[in-house]
Design an enzyme around this catalytic site. Structure first.
Site, PDB file in Angstrom:
ATOM      1  N   ASP A 174      63.171  88.063 -76.089  1.00  0.00           N
ATOM      2  CA  ASP A 174      63.722  87.673 -74.784  1.00  0.00           C
ATOM      3  C   ASP A 174      65.208  87.412 -74.942  1.00  0.00           C
ATOM      4  O   ASP A 174      65.638  86.839 -75.943  1.00  0.00           O
ATOM      5  CB  ASP A 174      62.997  86.407 -74.273  1.00  0.00           C
ATOM      6  CG  ASP A 174      63.150  86.211 -72.771  1.00  0.00           C
ATOM      7  OD1 ASP A 174      64.287  86.075 -72.301  1.00  0.00           O
ATOM      8  OD2 ASP A 174      62.118  86.189 -72.071  1.00  0.00           O
ATOM      9  N   TYR A 180      64.810  98.103 -58.077  1.00  0.00           N
ATOM     10  CA  TYR A 180      63.728  97.399 -58.784  1.00  0.00           C
ATOM     11  C   TYR A 180      62.406  98.149 -58.616  1.00  0.00           C
ATOM     12  O   TYR A 180      61.747  98.500 -59.602  1.00  0.00           O
ATOM     13  CB  TYR A 180      63.625  95.974 -58.237  1.00  0.00           C
ATOM     14  CG  TYR A 180      62.492  95.153 -58.793  1.00  0.00           C
ATOM     15  CD1 TYR A 180      62.544  94.646 -60.089  1.00  0.00           C
ATOM     16  CD2 TYR A 180      61.367  94.864 -58.018  1.00  0.00           C
ATOM     17  CE1 TYR A 180      61.507  93.880 -60.600  1.00  0.00           C
ATOM     18  CE2 TYR A 180      60.324  94.102 -58.515  1.00  0.00           C
ATOM     19  CZ  TYR A 180      60.399  93.602 -59.805  1.00  0.00           C
ATOM     20  OH  TYR A 180      59.371  92.851 -60.307  1.00  0.00           O
TER      21      TYR A 180
HETATM   22  P1  NAD Z   1      61.030  85.944 -65.364  1.00  0.00           P
HETATM   23  O1  NAD Z   1      62.439  86.194 -64.951  1.00  0.00           O
HETATM   24  O2  NAD Z   1      60.626  84.529 -65.500  1.00  0.00           O
HETATM   25  O3  NAD Z   1      60.710  86.733 -66.699  1.00  0.00           O
HETATM   26  C1  NAD Z   1      61.430  87.858 -67.155  1.00  0.00           C
HETATM   27  C2  NAD Z   1      61.880  87.564 -68.571  1.00  0.00           C
HETATM   28  O4  NAD Z   1      62.525  88.713 -69.103  1.00  0.00           O
HETATM   29  C3  NAD Z   1      62.893  86.415 -68.653  1.00  0.00           C
HETATM   30  O5  NAD Z   1      62.494  85.497 -69.644  1.00  0.00           O
HETATM   31  C4  NAD Z   1      64.204  87.107 -69.030  1.00  0.00           C
HETATM   32  O6  NAD Z   1      65.064  86.255 -69.774  1.00  0.00           O
HETATM   33  C5  NAD Z   1      63.691  88.295 -69.809  1.00  0.00           C
HETATM   34  N1  NAD Z   1      64.618  89.425 -69.832  1.00  0.00           N
HETATM   35  C6  NAD Z   1      65.309  89.960 -68.800  1.00  0.00           C
HETATM   36  N2  NAD Z   1      66.073  90.984 -69.212  1.00  0.00           N
HETATM   37  C7  NAD Z   1      65.843  91.107 -70.544  1.00  0.00           C
HETATM   38  C8  NAD Z   1      66.341  91.984 -71.539  1.00  0.00           C
HETATM   39  N3  NAD Z   1      67.232  92.948 -71.238  1.00  0.00           N
HETATM   40  N4  NAD Z   1      65.908  91.844 -72.809  1.00  0.00           N
HETATM   41  C9  NAD Z   1      65.020  90.868 -73.120  1.00  0.00           C
HETATM   42  N5  NAD Z   1      64.518  89.998 -72.227  1.00  0.00           N
HETATM   43  C10 NAD Z   1      64.931  90.126 -70.955  1.00  0.00           C
HETATM   44  O7  NAD Z   1      60.107  86.689 -64.293  1.00  0.00           O
HETATM   45  P2  NAD Z   1      58.512  86.762 -64.177  1.00  0.00           P
HETATM   46  O8  NAD Z   1      58.196  86.423 -62.777  1.00  0.00           O
HETATM   47  O9  NAD Z   1      57.847  86.031 -65.271  1.00  0.00           O
HETATM   48  O10 NAD Z   1      58.277  88.331 -64.345  1.00  0.00           O
HETATM   49  C11 NAD Z   1      57.668  88.894 -65.500  1.00  0.00           C
HETATM   50  C12 NAD Z   1      57.356  90.359 -65.239  1.00  0.00           C
HETATM   51  O11 NAD Z   1      56.442  90.476 -64.161  1.00  0.00           O
HETATM   52  C13 NAD Z   1      58.571  91.194 -64.854  1.00  0.00           C
HETATM   53  O12 NAD Z   1      58.445  92.466 -65.446  1.00  0.00           O
HETATM   54  C14 NAD Z   1      58.466  91.310 -63.362  1.00  0.00           C
HETATM   55  O13 NAD Z   1      59.079  92.488 -62.873  1.00  0.00           O
HETATM   56  C15 NAD Z   1      56.965  91.337 -63.174  1.00  0.00           C
HETATM   57  N6  NAD Z   1      56.555  90.882 -61.849  1.00  0.00           N
HETATM   58  C16 NAD Z   1      56.524  89.549 -61.541  1.00  0.00           C
HETATM   59  C17 NAD Z   1      56.086  89.156 -60.278  1.00  0.00           C
HETATM   60  C18 NAD Z   1      55.990  87.719 -59.874  1.00  0.00           C
HETATM   61  O14 NAD Z   1      55.456  87.468 -58.809  1.00  0.00           O
HETATM   62  N7  NAD Z   1      56.437  86.751 -60.657  1.00  0.00           N
HETATM   63  C19 NAD Z   1      55.720  90.110 -59.333  1.00  0.00           C
HETATM   64  C20 NAD Z   1      55.792  91.447 -59.680  1.00  0.00           C
HETATM   65  C21 NAD Z   1      56.178  91.821 -60.949  1.00  0.00           C
END
Ligand code: NAD
Length: 311
Positions: free
Chosen positions: A31, A149
């Site tokens: 991360d 996205y």
């Molecule tokens: P989040 O932002 O809490 O988690 C994403 C993580 O990825 C973060 O810890 C961030 O620091 C890390 N990150 C970002 N860019 C990075 C990079 N270049 N290299 C390494 N780490 C990186 O968001 P989340 O809600 O936990 O989402 C997790 C996954 O689920 C994502 O792929 C998101 O697209 C997907 N998602 C989430 C939801 C939701 O409702 N929360 C809905 C649809 C999809």
């Protein structure tokens, strides 16, 4: 089992790490802490076999080296949140496209089963009233960067799916629908933590648009165990599976519910989408997941209702 969790310091990823470590697995988190935080990993930090690597999924060599040592990979790292994506369109696109490509190619090269996080947004707006020129998601101002996205996640699914079918390496595509719970931040526009933060601070609760748009929020405590079961279920491989909740509510209804449950005196106010996100922004009117495939594959039945989630 040795698992790599990209985005493991984020909201969903850190809950996934909690479950994996509790089951005795050795977990490596990759991360960059751009939207995640080390504090999210306080429960698992120091557990046997747990390792945190601060790095970028765009670093192909690093990704390859970590995946080579693993038995399974969960790819959750992504640029997320409307504000984040609209403010950083190019970097978001790169992470969401090439980051996934790096992870999937490493997983296939080392024959490591993999899961990628996709989104309900791949379903688009589902407009019933036909398609008009100029109403696309590619060229229209604020919508353009926002759409990157969904477009990237759609291509991610194809990358994962095509590699999975051609190589025979197990692959699961999880489409998350508005997952919420502890550790989610409201900083990048996520509505439930934003409303709760506003209510707890006694500030006005700001509804974007009319508030009649409807959503269905899924608890991270339902979604993460569902995800783990999918990874253990060969019938789920090479399928895109919806994961989310079952209780639909309008955004105005959500604001009322947050006020009621927090006992807050916050007023509810309304602002235009364009004021919140920029010119040309629109949002879908209804988003409700059909989770019947996850139900059939792994008996997925969300148990937490919205009151549990808000509390
Ligand atoms: P989040 O932002 O809490 O988690 C994403 C993580 O990825 C973060 O810890 C961030 O620091 C890390 N990150 C970002 N860019 C990075 C990079 N270049 N290299 C390494 N780490 C990186 O968001 P989340 O809600 O936990 O989402 C997790 C996954 O689920 C994502 O792929 C998101 O697209 C997907 N998602 C989430 C939801 C939701 O409702 N929360 C809905 C649809 C999809």
């Amino acid at each position: 089992m040795k698992a790599v969790v990209t985005g493991g310091a984020g909201f969903i990823g850190s809950h996934l790490c909690d479950h994996l470590v509790a089951r005795g697995h050795r977990v490596t988190v990759l991360d960059d802490l751009s939207t995640g935080s080390a504090a999210n990993l306080s429960r698992v930090e120091g557990s046997p076999g747990f390792r945190f690597v601060r790095g970028d999924v765009l670093d192909r060599e690093l990704v390859d080296a970590l995946v080579a040592e693993a038995d399974t990979v969960f790819h959750l790292a992504a640029a997320v949140g409307v504000y984040n994506i609209v403010d950083n369109p190019l970097r978001s696109l790169r992470i969401n496209l090439h980051g996934t490509e790096n992870v999937v190619e490493a997983a296939v090269a080392h024959r490591v089963p993999y899961m990628i996080a996709s989104t309900s947004e791949v379903y688009g707006k589902n407009d019933a009233d036909g398609l008009k020129e100029g109403d696309d998601r590619i060229y229209g101002s604020a919508t353009r960067s926002r759409w990157s996205y969904a477009a990237a996640k759609g291509l991610d699914e194809l990358i994962a799916y095509v590699h999975g079918t051609e190589s025979g390496v197990p692959c699961v595509i999880a489409r998350f629908f508005n997952v919420v719970g502890p550790r989610q931040t409201g900083r990048y526009g996520m509505v439930v933590p934003r409303f709760v933060d506003q209510a707890m601070a006694g500030e006005p609760i700001t509804v974007y648009g009319t508030g009649t748009q409807r959503r269905c929020f899924g608890s991270v405590f339902d979604v993460v165990p569902g995800l783990l079961r999918l990874m253990e279920t060969p019938e789920a491989y090479n399928q895109a599976v919806n994961l989310g909740g079952h209780e639909e509510i309008s955004i105005k209804g959500l604001a009322d519910r947050v006020v009621e449950l927090t006992g807050s005196a916050s007023p509810i106010t309304y602002i235009d989408y364009e004021e919140a996100y920029g010119e040309g922004y629109e949002d879908m009117q209804r988003r409700y997941p059909d989770t019947s495939l996850a139900g059939r594959l792994v008996g997925y039945r969300p148990e937490r209702d919205l009151n549990d989630i808000i509390r």
